[in-house]
Enzyme design. Structure first.
Site, PDB file in Angstrom:
ATOM      1  N   LYS A  80       2.600  19.769  64.332  1.00 14.34           N
ATOM      2  CA  LYS A  80       1.741  19.004  64.814  1.00 14.34           C
ATOM      3  C   LYS A  80       1.873  18.533  66.285  1.00 14.34           C
ATOM      4  O   LYS A  80       2.841  18.672  66.642  1.00 14.34           O
ATOM      5  CB  LYS A  80       1.686  17.739  63.969  1.00 14.34           C
ATOM      6  CG  LYS A  80       0.686  16.566  64.103  1.00 14.34           C
ATOM      7  CD  LYS A  80       1.075  15.298  62.967  1.00 14.34           C
ATOM      8  CE  LYS A  80       0.130  14.179  63.362  1.00 14.34           C
ATOM      9  NZ  LYS A  80       0.340  13.111  62.335  1.00 14.34           N
ATOM     10  N   SER A 108      -3.208  11.907  59.730  1.00 15.77           N
ATOM     11  CA  SER A 108      -3.760  12.460  61.053  1.00 15.77           C
ATOM     12  C   SER A 108      -3.110  13.797  61.439  1.00 15.77           C
ATOM     13  O   SER A 108      -3.469  14.645  62.225  1.00 15.77           O
ATOM     14  CB  SER A 108      -3.254  11.590  62.097  1.00 15.77           C
ATOM     15  OG  SER A 108      -1.654  11.566  62.038  1.00 15.77           O
ATOM     16  N   SER A 118       0.214  10.026  56.594  1.00 14.97           N
ATOM     17  CA  SER A 118      -0.619  11.426  57.329  1.00 14.97           C
ATOM     18  C   SER A 118       0.178  12.539  56.861  1.00 14.97           C
ATOM     19  O   SER A 118      -0.456  13.629  57.055  1.00 14.97           O
ATOM     20  CB  SER A 118      -0.420  11.140  58.829  1.00 14.97           C
ATOM     21  OG  SER A 118      -1.091   9.976  59.320  1.00 14.97           O
TER      22      SER A 118
END
Length: 603
Positions: free
Chosen positions: A77, A151, A175
């Protein structure tokens, strides 16, 4: 030929059979070029850099599988630092070039893993849906009209699409779990502080955790254990021993009617109910509990002063670059300006009061099983009402870090049309990360939903997670105690649960013993016989229950060591050879279940 989903077991077997990391990175390059989702990566690792990483691995550790993650590709990420790649948090104006890897990246690379790129996310990790990025919205691997979850959007899609074996996300409100549910994956959310956050752009620094998306629970736990470990550079890092949970007949807390909310999505509710039935079939005691104090704690994360932590993370950048923020993200973060120091303390007092109320519920259960997300939406629906619909996704996830919990999200199957997946998550007290894993793995396997976009894939046995040997005694059953057979209740009633199905070595014969009620087979080993093995199941019993169970086995049956096809020896049902004189040899049926099925069909 590599499988669609690059689980650790399959890749390690391929490496053992002669696949080179150089071959693997060429496959990754090809798959990335062929991907129909251009929003997965913000900065992919270049083909040249991938080849260089594989070449360096072969030079430093030439023996296949000589490191725990030898040649395993993973995605990261883009709020986690990777030296050599920019960190942007999905805001180009915020980008910087880290000189050092984040602590977890350094540990994973030392274990032999290869970074394939930095993935897309809801900007500054603010959102649970995956649409708040200037780089576009990654989509569900099952229907591009639907959100991927966020996210950690690109991280989940990269694994579910077969581009990476695992990926890293972060989780403040859910997330690391919601995208797992929307893409038929496992999401490992550690206890806060278990995995160090050094080198991570914070969302809410006091409750952020780094998470793992993986194809199986076993893969995710293996990766998380490599990342674990105290780091003094992280002020919230903790060094604590793993806590235990009952390994047999756990008390599993489920939602009661008053707190059930699926926002009209009856398909997800049906899958949650089916997961409860599966948990019961695996030996769990199902206990309704009051979710109210957990929900009220969850509401504090976005409707309380904790939103001020999001402002604390980016206040200087917001002051100079407000126009570079996604409009929804900016609205949420600027909302923090409405809270002062008094509100922060009042919020802390409220959280601690709710924590006290949750203690009464924890006394009823060993861990909770909740829907990962109560519903899903299309990208168009989400963008039409981005804050309210995003909040729906976090109804059952937002409390976990505030209340210091461990969690594992697992697939729960597909809706009635076989169209979209949903998930459930097991949530336990702090540092039950390992203790949750065996039941989570058993639940994933029982769901029979595959891995990622390959919904037909069989979960590898070698990735199976089982309780520690000291907690249970394994036993091989071959006849009336098999799942669904007349005496199976004797195992379940003693707190037993099925570990796996398997076969014996090929040197065993099976006989139908005459005069037994209910009908029973006799398993006998013949070292001179070369067959295909007999179908069996391996169950687990608490030590005391195992002793009582064995004491009541009637002659001519008894317990001895059985050689399984994988080369292991496990205690199980054997028959005295003299009792098979005149008995029908049913070895050709391959197992007792097949014999009973054939007998019933001819009756």
């Amino acid at each position: 030929m590599l499988p669609t989903i690059l689980d650790l077991t399959s890749l390690k077997e391929a490496y053992g059979a002669g696949l080179s990391p150089l071959d693997l990175v060429e496959e990754i390059i090809t798959r990335c070029k062929a991907s129909d989702d251009p929003a997965i990566f913000i900065t992919p690792t270049s083909p040249e850099a991938l080849r260089a990483a594989a070449t360096e691995l072969l030079a430093t550790a030439p023996e296949p599988n000589s490191l725990p993650l030898w040649g395993i590709p993973f995605a990261v990420k883009d709020n986690i630092d990777v030296a050599g790649l920019p960190t942007t948090a999905a805001c180009p104006a915020f980008a910087y070039h880290p000189e050092e890897d984040a602590a977890v990246i350094a540990r994973l690379r030392a274990a032999g893993a290869i970074v394939i790129g930095k993935t897309n996310l809801d900007q500054f990790a603010t959102g649970l849906n995956g649409t708040r990025s200037p780089h576009g919205a990654p989509r569900s691997v099952f229907d591009r009209a639907y959100v991927s979850g966020g996210s950690s959007s690109g991280s989940a899609v990269a694994v579910a699409a077969g581009l990476a074996s695992f990926s890293l996300g972060t989780d403040t409100a859910g997330s690391g779990r919601v995208p797992a549910a929307f893409n038929n994956l496992v999401g490992i959310k550690p206890t806060p502080g278990l995995v160090p956050n050094v080198g991570v752009v914070p969302a809410c620094r006091s409750v952020d955790v780094i998470t793992v998306f993986a194809a199986t629970v076993g893969d995710g736990i293996a990766v998380r254990r490599i990342m674990d470990g105290y780091d003094a550079r992280d002020p919230f890092s903790r060094d604590a021993a793993q806590a235990s949970l009952p390994s047999v007949r756990p008390r599993v807390g489920v939602l009661d009617g008053a707190e059930r909310e699926f926002y009209g999505n009856s398909q997800v509710e049906a899958l949650y109910n089916a997961a409860i039935d599966r948990a019961r079939s695996l030996g769990a005691e199902i206990v309704p509990f009051d979710y109210t104090p957990f929900r009220q704690a969850a509401e504090l994360l976005y409707s309380g002063p904790w939103v001020a932590e999001r402002l604390a993370a980016v206040k200087d950048f917001l002051a100079s670059n407000a126009g570079d923020f996604d409009p929804t993200v900016r609205t949420i973060i600027e909302g923090a300006k409405g809270y002062d120091a008094v509100a922060a303390f009042e919020g802390k007092y409220r959280l601690e009061a709710l924590r006290q109320k949750t203690k009464a519920e924890w006394e009823k259960v060993d861990f909770l099983m909740l829907p990962t997300s109560p519903t899903t939406y299309t990208v168009e629906e989400m963008q039409a009402d981005p804050i309210v619909r995003n909040s729906h996704f976090g109804r059952y996830t937002n409390f976990a870090n505030l209340l210091d919990c461990a969690a594992i999200a697992i697939p729960a199957g597909f809706d009635g049309d076989g169209h979209l997946p949903a998930g459930v998550m097991l949530v336990g007290p702090a540092f039950t990360d390992d203790a949750l894993a065996p039941f989570a793995d058993a639940m994933h396997r029982a769901a029979n939903s595959g891995m990622g976009k390959d919904r037909k894939a069989a979960l590898p046995d070698r990735s199976r997670v089982t309780p520690e040997a000291a907690d249970v005694v394994p036993i091989v059953v071959v006849g009336a105690h098999l799942t669904g057979m007349p005496l199976n209740h004797e195992l379940i009633g003693k707190g037993g649960y099925r570990i796996k199905a398997g076969r014996t070595d090929g040197s065993y014969r099976l006989f139908a013993l005459p005069g037994t009620v209910p009908p029973k087979p006799g398993l006998v080993r013949d070292p001179n016989f070369a067959g295909n093995g007999i179908e069996v199941e391996v169950w687990a019993l608490p030590p005391a229950a195992f002793a009582h169970f064995v004491q009541n086995i009637p002659a001519p049956l008894g317990i001895g060591k059985i050689l399984l096809e994988d080369g292991s020896h496990v205690s199980g049902f054997l028959c005295e050879a003299h009792a098979t004189a005149g008995a029908r040899d049913i070895t050709g049926f391959g197992g007792w279940r097949n014999f009973i099925r054939a007998a019933n069909a001819s009756a």
